[in-house]
Design a protein around this motif. Structure first.
Motif, mmCIF file in Angstrom:
data_model
loop_
_atom_site.group_PDB
_atom_site.id
_atom_site.type_symbol
_atom_site.label_atom_id
_atom_site.label_comp_id
_atom_site.label_asym_id
_atom_site.label_seq_id
_atom_site.Cartn_x
_atom_site.Cartn_y
_atom_site.Cartn_z
ATOM 1 N N ALA A 1 -9.806 -3.099 5.792
ATOM 2 C CA ALA A 1 -8.589 -3.507 5.547
ATOM 3 C C ALA A 1 -8.018 -2.454 4.658
ATOM 4 O O ALA A 1 -6.550 -2.092 4.812
ATOM 5 N N CYS A 2 -8.598 -1.712 3.561
ATOM 6 C CA CYS A 2 -7.953 -0.740 2.858
ATOM 7 C C CYS A 2 -7.651 0.422 3.448
ATOM 8 O O CYS A 2 -6.811 0.997 3.211
ATOM 9 N N ASP A 3 -8.541 1.007 4.531
ATOM 10 C CA ASP A 3 -8.359 2.038 5.473
ATOM 11 C C ASP A 3 -6.996 1.858 6.120
ATOM 12 O O ASP A 3 -6.199 2.658 6.502
ATOM 13 N N TYR A 4 -6.819 0.664 6.816
ATOM 14 C CA TYR A 4 -5.759 0.206 7.373
ATOM 15 C C TYR A 4 -4.558 0.324 6.471
ATOM 16 O O TYR A 4 -3.448 0.713 7.040
ATOM 17 N N LEU A 5 -4.412 -0.281 5.392
ATOM 18 C CA LEU A 5 -3.448 -0.477 4.483
ATOM 19 C C LEU A 5 -3.124 1.138 3.979
ATOM 20 O O LEU A 5 -1.940 1.510 3.722
ATOM 21 N N ARG A 6 -4.161 2.005 4.140
ATOM 22 C CA ARG A 6 -3.854 3.369 3.728
ATOM 23 C C ARG A 6 -2.976 4.293 4.797
ATOM 24 O O ARG A 6 -2.051 5.014 4.644
ATOM 25 N N ARG A 7 -3.069 3.484 6.070
ATOM 26 C CA ARG A 7 -2.561 4.202 7.178
ATOM 27 C C ARG A 7 -1.098 3.682 7.633
ATOM 28 O O ARG A 7 -0.262 4.170 8.234
ATOM 29 N N VAL A 8 -0.946 2.279 7.157
ATOM 30 C CA VAL A 8 0.386 1.530 7.748
ATOM 31 C C VAL A 8 1.541 1.596 6.425
ATOM 32 O O VAL A 8 0.998 1.470 5.569
ATOM 33 N N ARG A 9 2.642 1.695 6.920
ATOM 34 C CA ARG A 9 3.495 1.709 6.131
ATOM 35 C C ARG A 9 4.183 0.501 5.892
ATOM 36 O O ARG A 9 4.716 -0.276 6.743
ATOM 37 N N PRO A 10 4.057 -0.005 4.583
ATOM 38 C CA PRO A 10 4.636 -1.433 4.456
ATOM 39 C C PRO A 10 5.967 -1.822 4.787
ATOM 40 O O PRO A 10 6.424 -2.890 5.291
ATOM 41 N N ILE B 1 0.972 -7.385 5.053
ATOM 42 C CA ILE B 1 0.753 -8.682 4.235
ATOM 43 C C ILE B 1 -0.873 -9.086 5.136
ATOM 44 O O ILE B 1 -1.516 -9.690 4.281
ATOM 45 N N ALA B 2 -0.879 -9.077 6.347
ATOM 46 C CA ALA B 2 -1.905 -9.501 6.720
ATOM 47 C C ALA B 2 -3.198 -8.829 6.487
ATOM 48 O O ALA B 2 -4.374 -9.397 6.012
ATOM 49 N N PHE B 3 -3.182 -7.519 6.198
ATOM 50 C CA PHE B 3 -4.279 -6.613 5.789
ATOM 51 C C PHE B 3 -4.438 -6.982 4.083
ATOM 52 O O PHE B 3 -5.625 -7.034 3.881
ATOM 53 N N TYR B 4 -3.495 -7.225 3.555
ATOM 54 C CA TYR B 4 -3.459 -7.392 2.120
ATOM 55 C C TYR B 4 -4.352 -8.670 2.059
ATOM 56 O O TYR B 4 -5.246 -8.912 0.955
#
Length: 90
Positions: A24-33, A41-44
């Protein structure tokens, strides 16, 4: 349930929770909110939930076998869809 089975489920749940938080943290690093707010929000929520589950498991709470299956499903989904999130959009 036997002590061995409970210990095995606890170890599996801890391992899967760590993998879910990392994914999830890796996805959040790659995706712009700004670009994908619902996905962010889903990954958070997934990262917070997996970390909370990790903490409660480490405090000695009993592990729900269905929770272990859920965490395994999230890890399998993250592994299968890793190319979709990391592809270059142009």
């Amino acid at each position: 349930m036997s002590t061995f089975l409970i210990s095995a489920l606890t170890a599996a749940d801890v391992f899967l929770c760590v993998l879910v938080v990392i994914a999830a943290c890796d996805y959040l690093r790659r995706v712009r909110p700004i670009d994908e707010p619902l996905l962010s929000i889903a990954f958070y929520l997934v990262a917070i939930g997996a970390f909370g589950s990790f903490v409660t498991t480490m405090q000695g709470q009993l592990v729900n076998p269905f929770g272990v299956i859920l965490h395994g499903g999230v890890v399998a989904y993250a592994w299968a869809r890793r190319g979709h999130v990391f592809e270059v959009k142009g």
